[in-house]
Design a protein around this motif. Structure first.
Motif, PDB file in Angstrom:
ATOM      1  N   HIS A  15     -12.425 -72.250  43.895  1.00  0.00           N
ATOM      2  CA  HIS A  15     -12.616 -71.051  44.705  1.00  0.00           C
ATOM      3  C   HIS A  15     -13.447 -71.375  45.941  1.00  0.00           C
ATOM      4  N   ASP A  16     -13.346 -70.519  46.956  1.00  0.00           N
ATOM      5  CA  ASP A  16     -14.144 -70.651  48.171  1.00  0.00           C
ATOM      6  C   ASP A  16     -15.521 -70.062  47.888  1.00  0.00           C
ATOM      7  N   ARG A  17     -16.541 -70.882  47.904  1.00  0.00           N
ATOM      8  CA  ARG A  17     -17.877 -70.458  47.490  1.00  0.00           C
ATOM      9  C   ARG A  17     -18.655 -69.719  48.591  1.00  0.00           C
ATOM     10  N   HIS A  18     -18.154 -69.689  49.786  1.00  0.00           N
ATOM     11  CA  HIS A  18     -18.793 -68.960  50.890  1.00  0.00           C
ATOM     12  C   HIS A  18     -20.270 -69.326  51.044  1.00  0.00           C
ATOM     13  N   GLY A  19     -20.563 -70.619  50.968  1.00  0.00           N
ATOM     14  CA  GLY A  19     -21.955 -71.048  51.074  1.00  0.00           C
ATOM     15  C   GLY A  19     -22.626 -70.608  52.358  1.00  0.00           C
ATOM     16  N   GLU A  20     -21.849 -70.517  53.436  1.00  0.00           N
ATOM     17  CA  GLU A  20     -22.431 -70.143  54.728  1.00  0.00           C
ATOM     18  C   GLU A  20     -22.775 -68.663  54.821  1.00  0.00           C
ATOM     19  N   LEU A  21     -22.327 -67.855  53.844  1.00  0.00           N
ATOM     20  CA  LEU A  21     -22.567 -66.412  53.875  1.00  0.00           C
ATOM     21  C   LEU A  21     -23.617 -65.949  52.862  1.00  0.00           C
ATOM     22  N   GLU A  73     -14.639 -66.527  46.546  1.00  0.00           N
ATOM     23  CA  GLU A  73     -13.342 -65.860  46.679  1.00  0.00           C
ATOM     24  C   GLU A  73     -12.210 -66.699  46.103  1.00  0.00           C
ATOM     25  N   ARG A  74     -11.346 -66.031  45.354  1.00  0.00           N
ATOM     26  CA  ARG A  74     -10.108 -66.641  44.892  1.00  0.00           C
ATOM     27  C   ARG A  74      -9.006 -65.598  44.992  1.00  0.00           C
ATOM     28  N   ASP A  75      -7.892 -65.983  45.595  1.00  0.00           N
ATOM     29  CA  ASP A  75      -6.759 -65.064  45.772  1.00  0.00           C
ATOM     30  C   ASP A  75      -7.194 -63.775  46.476  1.00  0.00           C
ATOM     31  N   GLU A  76      -8.032 -63.933  47.509  1.00  0.00           N
ATOM     32  CA  GLU A  76      -8.497 -62.825  48.354  1.00  0.00           C
ATOM     33  C   GLU A  76      -9.331 -61.793  47.590  1.00  0.00           C
ATOM     34  N   SER A 101     -18.507 -70.821  23.483  1.00  0.00           N
ATOM     35  CA  SER A 101     -17.329 -70.253  22.827  1.00  0.00           C
ATOM     36  C   SER A 101     -16.350 -69.686  23.842  1.00  0.00           C
ATOM     37  N   VAL A 102     -16.882 -69.092  24.895  1.00  0.00           N
ATOM     38  CA  VAL A 102     -16.020 -68.533  25.938  1.00  0.00           C
ATOM     39  C   VAL A 102     -15.261 -69.632  26.657  1.00  0.00           C
ATOM     40  N   VAL A 103     -15.948 -70.714  26.980  1.00  0.00           N
ATOM     41  CA  VAL A 103     -15.297 -71.822  27.671  1.00  0.00           C
ATOM     42  C   VAL A 103     -14.188 -72.408  26.811  1.00  0.00           C
ATOM     43  N   MET A 104     -14.455 -72.612  25.529  1.00  0.00           N
ATOM     44  CA  MET A 104     -13.444 -73.167  24.643  1.00  0.00           C
ATOM     45  C   MET A 104     -12.231 -72.244  24.514  1.00  0.00           C
ATOM     46  N   GLY A 105     -12.404 -70.958  24.826  1.00  0.00           N
ATOM     47  CA  GLY A 105     -11.293 -70.016  24.748  1.00  0.00           C
ATOM     48  C   GLY A 105     -10.486 -69.936  26.018  1.00  0.00           C
ATOM     49  N   LEU A 106     -10.842 -70.736  27.042  1.00  0.00           N
ATOM     50  CA  LEU A 106     -10.089 -70.718  28.292  1.00  0.00           C
ATOM     51  C   LEU A 106      -8.820 -71.540  28.136  1.00  0.00           C
ATOM     52  N   VAL A 107      -7.730 -70.891  27.791  1.00  0.00           N
ATOM     53  CA  VAL A 107      -6.457 -71.569  27.612  1.00  0.00           C
ATOM     54  C   VAL A 107      -5.356 -70.777  28.290  1.00  0.00           C
ATOM     55  N   ASP A 108      -4.287 -71.495  28.640  1.00  0.00           N
ATOM     56  CA  ASP A 108      -3.061 -70.901  29.167  1.00  0.00           C
ATOM     57  C   ASP A 108      -3.314 -69.878  30.270  1.00  0.00           C
ATOM     58  N   ASP A 109      -3.201 -68.574  29.957  1.00  0.00           N
ATOM     59  CA  ASP A 109      -3.235 -67.551  30.990  1.00  0.00           C
ATOM     60  C   ASP A 109      -4.637 -67.295  31.541  1.00  0.00           C
ATOM     61  N   THR A 110      -5.666 -67.921  30.964  1.00  0.00           N
ATOM     62  CA  THR A 110      -7.017 -67.710  31.476  1.00  0.00           C
ATOM     63  C   THR A 110      -7.609 -68.976  32.090  1.00  0.00           C
ATOM     64  N   ILE A 111      -6.886 -70.100  32.071  1.00  0.00           N
ATOM     65  CA  ILE A 111      -7.465 -71.366  32.503  1.00  0.00           C
ATOM     66  C   ILE A 111      -7.823 -71.341  33.978  1.00  0.00           C
ATOM     67  N   GLU A 112      -7.134 -70.554  34.792  1.00  0.00           N
ATOM     68  CA  GLU A 112      -7.450 -70.530  36.213  1.00  0.00           C
ATOM     69  C   GLU A 112      -8.821 -69.907  36.477  1.00  0.00           C
ATOM     70  N   ASP A 113      -9.374 -69.204  35.502  1.00  0.00           N
ATOM     71  CA  ASP A 113     -10.735 -68.682  35.617  1.00  0.00           C
ATOM     72  C   ASP A 113     -11.784 -69.780  35.446  1.00  0.00           C
ATOM     73  N   GLY A 114     -11.377 -70.959  35.018  1.00  0.00           N
ATOM     74  CA  GLY A 114     -12.308 -72.013  34.654  1.00  0.00           C
ATOM     75  C   GLY A 114     -13.385 -72.312  35.680  1.00  0.00           C
ATOM     76  N   VAL A 117     -15.836 -69.386  36.034  1.00  0.00           N
ATOM     77  CA  VAL A 117     -16.657 -69.219  34.832  1.00  0.00           C
ATOM     78  C   VAL A 117     -17.684 -70.342  34.734  1.00  0.00           C
ATOM     79  N   MET A 118     -17.277 -71.570  35.022  1.00  0.00           N
ATOM     80  CA  MET A 118     -18.213 -72.687  34.953  1.00  0.00           C
ATOM     81  C   MET A 118     -19.306 -72.554  36.007  1.00  0.00           C
ATOM     82  N   HIS A 119     -18.946 -72.064  37.183  1.00  0.00           N
ATOM     83  CA  HIS A 119     -19.927 -71.806  38.232  1.00  0.00           C
ATOM     84  C   HIS A 119     -20.947 -70.777  37.737  1.00  0.00           C
TER      85      HIS A 119
END
Length: 306
Positions: A15-21, A73-76, A101-114, A117-119
Protein backbone atom coordinates in the motif's frame (compact mmCIF):
# COMPACT_ATOMS: atom_id res chain seq x y z
CA UNK A 1 12.85 -20.48 -8.63
CA UNK A 2 9.42 -21.42 -9.86
CA UNK A 3 7.73 -18.01 -10.08
CA UNK A 4 4.39 -19.57 -11.08
CA UNK A 5 3.92 -20.26 -7.38
CA UNK A 6 2.71 -17.60 -4.96
CA UNK A 7 5.93 -15.98 -3.77
CA UNK A 8 6.12 -14.67 -0.20
CA UNK A 9 2.42 -14.01 0.33
CA UNK A 10 2.65 -11.32 3.00
CA UNK A 11 5.02 -9.24 0.85
CA UNK A 12 2.51 -8.73 -1.95
CA UNK A 13 -0.19 -6.05 -2.37
CA UNK A 14 1.86 -3.19 -0.92
CA UNK A 15 0.00 0.00 0.00
CA UNK A 16 0.97 3.66 -0.40
CA UNK A 17 1.99 4.70 3.11
CA UNK A 18 1.73 8.47 2.47
CA UNK A 19 4.81 9.15 4.58
CA UNK A 20 4.98 12.72 3.32
CA UNK A 21 1.46 13.45 4.64
CA UNK A 22 1.84 12.20 8.21
CA UNK A 23 2.46 15.75 9.47
CA UNK A 24 -0.58 17.22 7.71
CA UNK A 25 -3.19 17.25 10.48
CA UNK A 26 -5.90 18.79 8.29
CA UNK A 27 -5.44 16.11 5.63
CA UNK A 28 -5.38 13.34 8.24
CA UNK A 29 -8.59 14.59 9.83
CA UNK A 30 -10.29 14.86 6.44
CA UNK A 31 -9.28 11.33 5.49
CA UNK A 32 -10.37 9.95 8.87
CA UNK A 33 -13.88 11.35 8.43
CA UNK A 34 -14.18 10.19 4.79
CA UNK A 35 -17.02 7.65 4.54
CA UNK A 36 -14.83 5.37 2.41
CA UNK A 37 -12.01 5.19 4.98
CA UNK A 38 -11.55 1.88 6.76
CA UNK A 39 -10.16 1.32 10.24
CA UNK A 40 -8.62 -1.69 11.97
CA UNK A 41 -9.22 -1.55 15.72
CA UNK A 42 -6.48 -3.08 17.87
CA UNK A 43 -6.82 -3.60 21.62
CA UNK A 44 -3.53 -4.34 23.30
CA UNK A 45 -2.16 -7.31 21.36
CA UNK A 46 -5.57 -8.44 20.07
CA UNK A 47 -8.02 -7.95 17.21
CA UNK A 48 -11.70 -8.74 17.01
CA UNK A 49 -12.33 -10.61 13.73
CA UNK A 50 -15.75 -10.99 12.12
CA UNK A 51 -16.60 -14.41 10.68
CA UNK A 52 -12.97 -15.36 11.09
CA UNK A 53 -11.73 -12.46 8.95
CA UNK A 54 -9.96 -9.19 9.66
CA UNK A 55 -12.65 -6.61 10.41
CA UNK A 56 -12.15 -3.23 8.71
CA UNK A 57 -14.84 -0.80 9.87
CA UNK A 58 -15.85 2.70 8.74
CA UNK A 59 -14.26 5.36 10.92
CA UNK A 60 -17.77 6.39 12.04
CA UNK A 61 -18.15 2.91 13.60
CA UNK A 62 -14.78 2.94 15.38
CA UNK A 63 -14.84 3.39 19.16
CA UNK A 64 -14.11 6.89 20.48
CA UNK A 65 -10.68 7.80 21.76
CA UNK A 66 -7.58 5.75 21.14
CA UNK A 67 -4.53 6.54 19.00
CA UNK A 68 -5.02 6.89 15.26
CA UNK A 69 -2.25 5.43 13.10
CA UNK A 70 -2.18 6.20 9.39
CA UNK A 71 -1.47 3.02 7.42
CA UNK A 72 -2.04 4.28 3.89
CA UNK A 73 -3.99 3.87 0.69
CA UNK A 74 -4.86 0.76 -1.27
CA UNK A 75 -7.30 0.70 -4.19
CA UNK A 76 -8.12 4.39 -3.57
CA UNK A 77 -9.25 3.67 0.00
CA UNK A 78 -7.44 5.14 3.00
CA UNK A 79 -6.71 2.80 5.91
CA UNK A 80 -6.00 3.57 9.56
CA UNK A 81 -5.35 1.52 12.68
CA UNK A 82 -6.88 2.61 15.97
CA UNK A 83 -5.11 1.55 19.17
CA UNK A 84 -7.54 1.37 22.10
CA UNK A 85 -6.93 0.55 25.75
CA UNK A 86 -8.00 -3.05 26.54
CA UNK A 87 -10.20 -1.72 29.33
CA UNK A 88 -12.09 0.43 26.81
CA UNK A 89 -12.40 -2.11 23.99
CA UNK A 90 -15.99 -2.66 22.85
CA UNK A 91 -17.73 -6.03 23.13
CA UNK A 92 -16.88 -9.17 25.05
CA UNK A 93 -13.15 -9.58 25.70
CA UNK A 94 -13.37 -13.22 24.61
CA UNK A 95 -14.22 -11.99 21.09
CA UNK A 96 -10.73 -10.49 20.79
CA UNK A 97 -8.05 -12.91 19.57
CA UNK A 98 -4.21 -12.72 19.60
CA UNK A 99 -2.62 -10.93 16.67
CA UNK A 100 -0.67 -14.02 15.62
CA UNK A 101 -3.92 -15.97 15.20
CA UNK A 102 -5.25 -13.28 12.89
CA UNK A 103 -2.15 -13.36 10.72
CA UNK A 104 -2.28 -17.14 10.42
CA UNK A 105 -5.89 -16.77 9.23
CA UNK A 106 -4.90 -14.58 6.28
CA UNK A 107 -5.59 -16.96 3.41
CA UNK A 108 -7.08 -16.81 -0.08
CA UNK A 109 -9.64 -13.98 -0.16
CA UNK A 110 -8.02 -12.08 2.72
CA UNK A 111 -4.32 -12.39 1.81
CA UNK A 112 -4.25 -9.00 0.09
CA UNK A 113 -4.86 -7.46 3.53
CA UNK A 114 -1.49 -8.85 4.64
CA UNK A 115 0.77 -5.77 4.28
CA UNK A 116 -1.83 -3.48 5.87
CA UNK A 117 -2.41 -5.87 8.77
CA UNK A 118 1.32 -6.42 9.28
CA UNK A 119 1.88 -2.66 9.24
CA UNK A 120 -0.84 -2.19 11.86
CA UNK A 121 0.42 -5.02 14.06
CA UNK A 122 4.01 -3.81 13.89
CA UNK A 123 2.97 -0.33 14.95
CA UNK A 124 0.78 -1.68 17.77
CA UNK A 125 3.63 -3.85 19.08
CA UNK A 126 6.05 -0.90 18.92
CA UNK A 127 3.70 1.43 20.78
CA UNK A 128 3.09 -1.21 23.45
CA UNK A 129 6.84 -1.66 24.03
CA UNK A 130 7.94 1.97 23.69
CA UNK A 131 6.46 4.18 26.39
CA UNK A 132 9.39 6.10 27.89
CA UNK A 133 12.42 7.82 26.37
CA UNK A 134 15.56 5.65 26.77
CA UNK A 135 17.70 8.80 27.21
CA UNK A 136 15.78 10.88 29.79
CA UNK A 137 12.96 8.60 30.98
CA UNK A 138 10.18 11.04 30.08
CA UNK A 139 6.89 9.70 28.72
CA UNK A 140 6.85 9.77 24.93
CA UNK A 141 4.22 11.53 22.85
CA UNK A 142 3.01 10.25 19.45
CA UNK A 143 3.58 12.39 16.37
CA UNK A 144 3.38 12.03 12.59
CA UNK A 145 0.22 9.88 12.62
CA UNK A 146 1.75 7.59 15.24
CA UNK A 147 4.98 6.85 13.36
CA UNK A 148 7.22 8.92 15.65
CA UNK A 149 7.38 9.03 19.46
CA UNK A 150 8.80 12.29 20.82
CA UNK A 151 10.28 13.16 24.21
CA UNK A 152 9.19 16.65 25.30
CA UNK A 153 11.98 16.78 27.88
CA UNK A 154 15.09 16.03 25.80
CA UNK A 155 13.66 16.41 22.31
CA UNK A 156 14.75 12.96 21.16
CA UNK A 157 12.56 11.08 18.68
CA UNK A 158 12.01 7.31 18.60
CA UNK A 159 11.19 5.52 15.35
CA UNK A 160 9.77 2.05 14.66
CA UNK A 161 12.47 -0.53 14.00
CA UNK A 162 12.59 -4.05 12.62
CA UNK A 163 15.12 -6.68 13.67
CA UNK A 164 16.56 -8.56 10.65
CA UNK A 165 16.32 -12.32 10.85
CA UNK A 166 17.39 -14.87 8.26
CA UNK A 167 15.23 -17.85 7.33
CA UNK A 168 16.64 -20.46 4.99
CA UNK A 169 16.04 -23.67 3.12
CA UNK A 170 19.28 -25.64 2.85
CA UNK A 171 19.49 -28.39 0.23
CA UNK A 172 21.82 -31.23 -0.66
CA UNK A 173 22.17 -33.39 -3.77
CA UNK A 174 21.84 -32.81 -7.50
CA UNK A 175 19.42 -29.89 -7.99
CA UNK A 176 16.08 -31.07 -9.39
CA UNK A 177 16.89 -34.77 -8.99
CA UNK A 178 14.71 -37.21 -7.00
CA UNK A 179 17.62 -37.57 -4.56
CA UNK A 180 17.87 -33.86 -3.77
CA UNK A 181 16.99 -33.19 -0.12
CA UNK A 182 15.96 -30.24 2.02
CA UNK A 183 16.95 -29.70 5.65
CA UNK A 184 14.09 -29.05 8.09
CA UNK A 185 14.10 -28.81 11.87
CA UNK A 186 11.72 -28.60 14.81
CA UNK A 187 11.61 -26.69 18.09
CA UNK A 188 11.22 -28.58 21.37
CA UNK A 189 8.08 -26.53 22.07
CA UNK A 190 6.23 -27.70 18.94
CA UNK A 191 3.69 -30.54 18.76
CA UNK A 192 4.84 -33.85 17.29
CA UNK A 193 5.36 -33.85 13.54
CA UNK A 194 5.78 -30.09 13.10
CA UNK A 195 8.84 -29.10 11.06
CA UNK A 196 10.01 -25.90 9.40
CA UNK A 197 12.96 -24.19 7.79
CA UNK A 198 15.75 -22.95 10.04
CA UNK A 199 15.93 -19.30 11.11
CA UNK A 200 17.79 -16.92 13.39
CA UNK A 201 18.62 -13.29 14.06
CA UNK A 202 21.48 -11.43 12.40
CA UNK A 203 24.20 -10.44 14.87
CA UNK A 204 26.02 -7.06 14.90
CA UNK A 205 28.79 -6.82 12.29
CA UNK A 206 27.48 -9.86 10.40
CA UNK A 207 26.24 -10.15 6.82
CA UNK A 208 22.97 -11.96 6.26
CA UNK A 209 24.74 -14.65 4.22
CA UNK A 210 27.13 -15.31 7.09
CA UNK A 211 24.19 -15.37 9.50
CA UNK A 212 22.65 -18.15 7.38
CA UNK A 213 25.83 -20.21 7.58
CA UNK A 214 26.33 -19.57 11.31
CA UNK A 215 22.74 -20.35 12.35
CA UNK A 216 22.59 -23.58 10.35
CA UNK A 217 25.93 -24.73 11.75
CA UNK A 218 24.99 -23.81 15.33
CA UNK A 219 21.58 -25.45 15.25
CA UNK A 220 22.23 -28.57 13.15
CA UNK A 221 25.99 -28.93 12.64
CA UNK A 222 25.52 -28.75 8.86
CA UNK A 223 27.98 -26.57 6.95
CA UNK A 224 26.66 -24.31 4.18
CA UNK A 225 28.55 -22.92 1.19
CA UNK A 226 26.62 -21.06 -1.50
CA UNK A 227 23.82 -18.81 -0.24
CA UNK A 228 21.26 -17.05 -2.48
CA UNK A 229 18.60 -14.44 -1.69
CA UNK A 230 14.98 -15.60 -2.02
CA UNK A 231 12.72 -12.82 -0.72
CA UNK A 232 11.67 -11.00 2.44
CA UNK A 233 8.59 -10.75 4.61
CA UNK A 234 7.57 -8.57 7.55
CA UNK A 235 6.87 -10.50 10.74
CA UNK A 236 6.11 -7.85 13.36
CA UNK A 237 5.40 -10.15 16.29
CA UNK A 238 6.99 -8.30 17.85
CA UNK A 239 9.38 -6.63 15.36
CA UNK A 240 11.11 -8.83 12.81
CA UNK A 241 11.89 -8.66 9.11
CA UNK A 242 12.33 -12.21 7.82
CA UNK A 243 14.87 -12.33 4.99
CA UNK A 244 14.68 -15.60 3.08
CA UNK A 245 17.61 -17.47 1.54
CA UNK A 246 18.42 -20.78 -0.06
CA UNK A 247 21.68 -22.48 0.73
CA UNK A 248 23.70 -25.44 -0.51
CA UNK A 249 25.10 -27.80 2.10
CA UNK A 250 28.79 -28.76 2.03
CA UNK A 251 28.27 -31.37 4.77
CA UNK A 252 25.26 -33.49 5.65
CA UNK A 253 25.81 -34.93 9.13
CA UNK A 254 23.14 -33.58 11.49
CA UNK A 255 24.06 -32.80 15.09
CA UNK A 256 21.34 -30.64 16.66
CA UNK A 257 22.07 -28.20 19.46
CA UNK A 258 19.24 -29.63 21.58
CA UNK A 259 18.20 -26.16 22.77
CA UNK A 260 16.64 -24.21 19.91
CA UNK A 261 16.37 -27.29 17.69
CA UNK A 262 15.19 -30.60 19.09
CA UNK A 263 15.46 -32.59 15.86
CA UNK A 264 16.39 -31.98 12.24
CA UNK A 265 16.56 -34.13 9.14
CA UNK A 266 16.81 -34.34 5.39
CA UNK A 267 13.65 -34.73 3.30
CA UNK A 268 13.32 -35.54 -0.39
CA UNK A 269 10.39 -34.15 -2.34
CA UNK A 270 8.74 -37.55 -2.12
CA UNK A 271 9.22 -37.53 1.65
CA UNK A 272 7.47 -34.17 1.87
CA UNK A 273 4.57 -35.34 -0.27
CA UNK A 274 3.92 -38.68 1.39
CA UNK A 275 4.46 -37.55 4.97
CA UNK A 276 2.44 -34.34 4.66
CA UNK A 277 -0.43 -36.29 3.06
CA UNK A 278 -0.24 -38.84 5.89
CA UNK A 279 -0.24 -36.07 8.50
CA UNK A 280 3.02 -37.22 10.08
CA UNK A 281 4.80 -34.12 8.78
CA UNK A 282 3.11 -30.77 9.48
CA UNK A 283 4.54 -27.78 7.62
CA UNK A 284 4.25 -24.03 8.33
CA UNK A 285 1.29 -21.84 7.45
CA UNK A 286 0.68 -20.87 3.84
CA UNK A 287 1.23 -17.17 4.63
CA UNK A 288 4.74 -17.68 6.00
CA UNK A 289 7.93 -17.24 4.01
CA UNK A 290 8.97 -20.64 5.35
CA UNK A 291 6.09 -22.22 3.44
CA UNK A 292 7.07 -20.24 0.33
CA UNK A 293 10.64 -21.51 0.56
CA UNK A 294 9.52 -25.13 0.95
CA UNK A 295 6.88 -25.11 -1.80
CA UNK A 296 9.13 -23.21 -4.19
CA UNK A 297 11.75 -25.95 -3.83
CA UNK A 298 9.15 -28.73 -3.92
CA UNK A 299 7.60 -27.31 -7.10
CA UNK A 300 3.95 -26.99 -6.06
CA UNK A 301 1.48 -26.85 -3.17
CA UNK A 302 1.75 -29.32 -0.30
CA UNK A 303 -0.91 -30.74 1.99
CA UNK A 304 -1.59 -29.49 5.50
CA UNK A 305 -0.29 -26.62 7.61
CA UNK A 306 -0.03 -25.39 11.20
Amino acid sequence: MNRTLPHVALSQHAHDRHGELRRDEAWLDERWHDAATRVLVISGARLRPVDGKVAWVPSADAPPGGLRLLLGERDEVEHFALLVDPTEAPGDREEWVPLRSVVMGLVDDTIEDGPLVMHAIGMAEWHAATTFCPRCGDRLEPRQAGHVLHSPRCGRDQFPRSDPAVIMLVTDGEPGSPEERALLGRSPAWPAGRYSTLAGFVEPGETMEDAVRREVAEETGVEVGEVAYFGSQPWPMPASLMVGFTGRATSTRVDVDGAEIEAAGWFTREDLRTQSEAGTLVLPSGVSISRSLIEDWYGGPLTGQW
